[in-house]
Design a protein around this motif. Structure first.
Motif, PDB file in Angstrom:
ATOM      1  N   THR A  47       0.599  -0.645   0.272  1.00 33.25           N
ATOM      2  CA  THR A  47       0.608   0.289  -0.053  1.00 33.25           C
ATOM      3  C   THR A  47       0.695   1.372  -0.242  1.00 33.25           C
ATOM      4  O   THR A  47       1.266   2.062  -0.285  1.00 33.25           O
ATOM      5  CB  THR A  47      -0.562  -0.129   1.271  1.00 33.25           C
ATOM      6  OG1 THR A  47      -1.816  -1.328   1.074  1.00 33.25           O
ATOM      7  CG2 THR A  47      -1.687   1.345   1.479  1.00 33.25           C
ATOM      8  N   ALA A  51       0.704   4.161  -3.030  1.00 39.17           N
ATOM      9  CA  ALA A  51       0.516   5.338  -2.431  1.00 39.17           C
ATOM     10  C   ALA A  51       2.069   6.677  -2.861  1.00 39.17           C
ATOM     11  O   ALA A  51       1.556   7.146  -3.979  1.00 39.17           O
ATOM     12  CB  ALA A  51       0.736   5.712  -0.990  1.00 39.17           C
ATOM     13  N   SER A  54       2.049   7.107  -6.753  1.00 39.23           N
ATOM     14  CA  SER A  54       0.754   7.629  -7.630  1.00 39.23           C
ATOM     15  C   SER A  54       1.339   9.126  -6.829  1.00 39.23           C
ATOM     16  O   SER A  54       0.871   9.742  -8.073  1.00 39.23           O
ATOM     17  CB  SER A  54      -0.486   7.041  -6.905  1.00 39.23           C
ATOM     18  OG  SER A  54      -0.978   5.791  -6.460  1.00 39.23           O
ATOM     19  N   THR A  67       2.778  12.431  -0.416  1.00 40.08           N
ATOM     20  CA  THR A  67       2.133  11.280   0.534  1.00 40.08           C
ATOM     21  C   THR A  67       3.197  11.594   1.861  1.00 40.08           C
ATOM     22  O   THR A  67       4.071  11.905   2.228  1.00 40.08           O
ATOM     23  CB  THR A  67       2.790   9.769   0.179  1.00 40.08           C
ATOM     24  OG1 THR A  67       3.957   9.265   0.737  1.00 40.08           O
ATOM     25  CG2 THR A  67       2.829   8.965  -1.000  1.00 40.08           C
ATOM     26  N   SER A  75      -3.884   4.374   7.093  1.00 42.61           N
ATOM     27  CA  SER A  75      -3.300   4.724   5.293  1.00 42.61           C
ATOM     28  C   SER A  75      -2.416   5.838   5.276  1.00 42.61           C
ATOM     29  O   SER A  75      -1.684   5.878   6.315  1.00 42.61           O
ATOM     30  CB  SER A  75      -5.249   4.756   5.510  1.00 42.61           C
ATOM     31  OG  SER A  75      -5.050   6.064   5.896  1.00 42.61           O
ATOM     32  N   ILE A  88      -4.892   6.212   1.133  1.00 44.71           N
ATOM     33  CA  ILE A  88      -4.225   5.468   0.272  1.00 44.71           C
ATOM     34  C   ILE A  88      -4.589   3.967   1.223  1.00 44.71           C
ATOM     35  O   ILE A  88      -3.867   4.252   2.476  1.00 44.71           O
ATOM     36  CB  ILE A  88      -3.984   5.047  -0.751  1.00 44.71           C
ATOM     37  CG1 ILE A  88      -3.482   6.449  -1.515  1.00 44.71           C
ATOM     38  CG2 ILE A  88      -3.024   4.056  -0.986  1.00 44.71           C
ATOM     39  CD1 ILE A  88      -4.128   6.314  -2.298  1.00 44.71           C
ATOM     40  N   CYS A  92      -6.743  -0.012  -1.873  1.00 44.02           N
ATOM     41  CA  CYS A  92      -6.721   0.684  -3.023  1.00 44.02           C
ATOM     42  C   CYS A  92      -5.157   0.158  -4.171  1.00 44.02           C
ATOM     43  O   CYS A  92      -4.701   0.572  -4.865  1.00 44.02           O
ATOM     44  CB  CYS A  92      -6.069   2.044  -3.201  1.00 44.02           C
ATOM     45  SG  CYS A  92      -6.712   2.736  -2.308  1.00 44.02           S
ATOM     46  N   ASN A  93      -4.208  -1.018  -3.192  1.00 42.86           N
ATOM     47  CA  ASN A  93      -3.286  -1.285  -3.448  1.00 42.86           C
ATOM     48  C   ASN A  93      -3.233  -2.926  -5.083  1.00 42.86           C
ATOM     49  O   ASN A  93      -2.334  -2.867  -4.918  1.00 42.86           O
ATOM     50  CB  ASN A  93      -2.346  -1.748  -2.597  1.00 42.86           C
ATOM     51  CG  ASN A  93      -2.669  -3.288  -1.975  1.00 42.86           C
ATOM     52  OD1 ASN A  93      -3.760  -4.268  -2.326  1.00 42.86           O
ATOM     53  ND2 ASN A  93      -2.487  -3.625  -0.628  1.00 42.86           N
ATOM     54  N   ILE A 134      -5.267   5.676  -9.958  1.00 40.37           N
ATOM     55  CA  ILE A 134      -5.689   6.772  -8.631  1.00 40.37           C
ATOM     56  C   ILE A 134      -4.978   8.255  -9.195  1.00 40.37           C
ATOM     57  O   ILE A 134      -5.855   9.031  -8.327  1.00 40.37           O
ATOM     58  CB  ILE A 134      -4.507   5.994  -7.612  1.00 40.37           C
ATOM     59  CG1 ILE A 134      -5.057   4.530  -7.167  1.00 40.37           C
ATOM     60  CG2 ILE A 134      -4.115   6.747  -5.886  1.00 40.37           C
ATOM     61  CD1 ILE A 134      -3.999   3.758  -6.066  1.00 40.37           C
ATOM     62  N   CYS A 138      -7.514  11.108  -7.905  1.00 38.16           N
ATOM     63  CA  CYS A 138      -6.521  12.546  -7.351  1.00 38.16           C
ATOM     64  C   CYS A 138      -7.215  14.067  -7.778  1.00 38.16           C
ATOM     65  O   CYS A 138      -7.605  14.589  -7.351  1.00 38.16           O
ATOM     66  CB  CYS A 138      -5.280  12.403  -6.203  1.00 38.16           C
ATOM     67  SG  CYS A 138      -5.570  11.086  -5.793  1.00 38.16           S
TER      68      CYS A 138
END
Length: 184
Positions: A47, A51, A54, A67, A75, A88, A92-93, A134, A138
């Motif tokens: 994860t 993140a 992304s 991040t 998260s 995230i 979401c992964n 993702i 966003c």
């Protein structure tokens, strides 16, 4: 009864392989996740990677994208244009989507080398598309926050599951043993 079993043998073999591979992969993934303490807001490595990747994609469009850990829940906060846009979480992964993809490919058996190559290709493709999904989500949430349900709940899941479905069609029609039998 024996006639029914013989008649539905291909389907039952598919179903058995799918269920067994799905259960094995899910148990392996769950045992990996159990190493992290959600009550202490620990996030699993996959994860975090998703993140960070992304945020890297978002930073191509805005240097204020990054991040940061969420201190109260397991998260990662995703910041875009200096604004906290989304979190995230483990879901979401795309690992659960990848497990579903792999289980289906294994269930529709193909030659060993083709199976491994297709699983690797599909897994990498799903991962890359998920990162793009993702990042685009966003940007969409930043620009149109009132469309969150449509973007997050409908359009973007449709895209990722649609790609997985197309990969399955390619696998069944081109590379599975079923495809070679129907071509002859």
């Amino acid at each position: 009864m024996k006639n029914l079993l013989l008649q539905y043998k291909p389907f039952l073999l598919f179903l058995g392989k799918f269920i067994v591979s799905y259960l094995i992969l899910s148990i392996m993934y769950q045992s990996y996740l159990n190493r992290f303490d959600a009550s202490r807001a620990e996030v699993d490595l996959f994860t975090e990677i998703v993140a960070d990747q992304s945020a890297t994609v978002l930073s191509w469009f805005d240097s204020k994208s990054y991040t940061m850990p969420h201190l109260k829940e397991p998260s990662v906060k995703l910041i875009y244009k200096g604004k906290y846009i989304s979190r995230i979480i483990e879901g979401c992964n795309a690992i659960s989507v990848i497990i579903l993809f792999i289980s289906f490919v294994i269930a529709f058996t193909g030659k060993f080398k083709n199976t491994i190559v297709f699983i690797l290709f599909g897994t990498i493709l799903i991962h890359i598309l998920n990162i793009g999904r993702i990042a685009l989500l966003c940007v969409g949430l930043y620009s149109f926050p009132n469309l969150e349900h449509l973007l997050h709940g409908v359009i973007f899941p449709l895209i990722i599951y649609g790609i997985v479905f197309l990969l399955w069609i390619v696998w069944v029609n081109k590379y599975s043993l079923y495809a070679t039998k129907t071509v002859k």
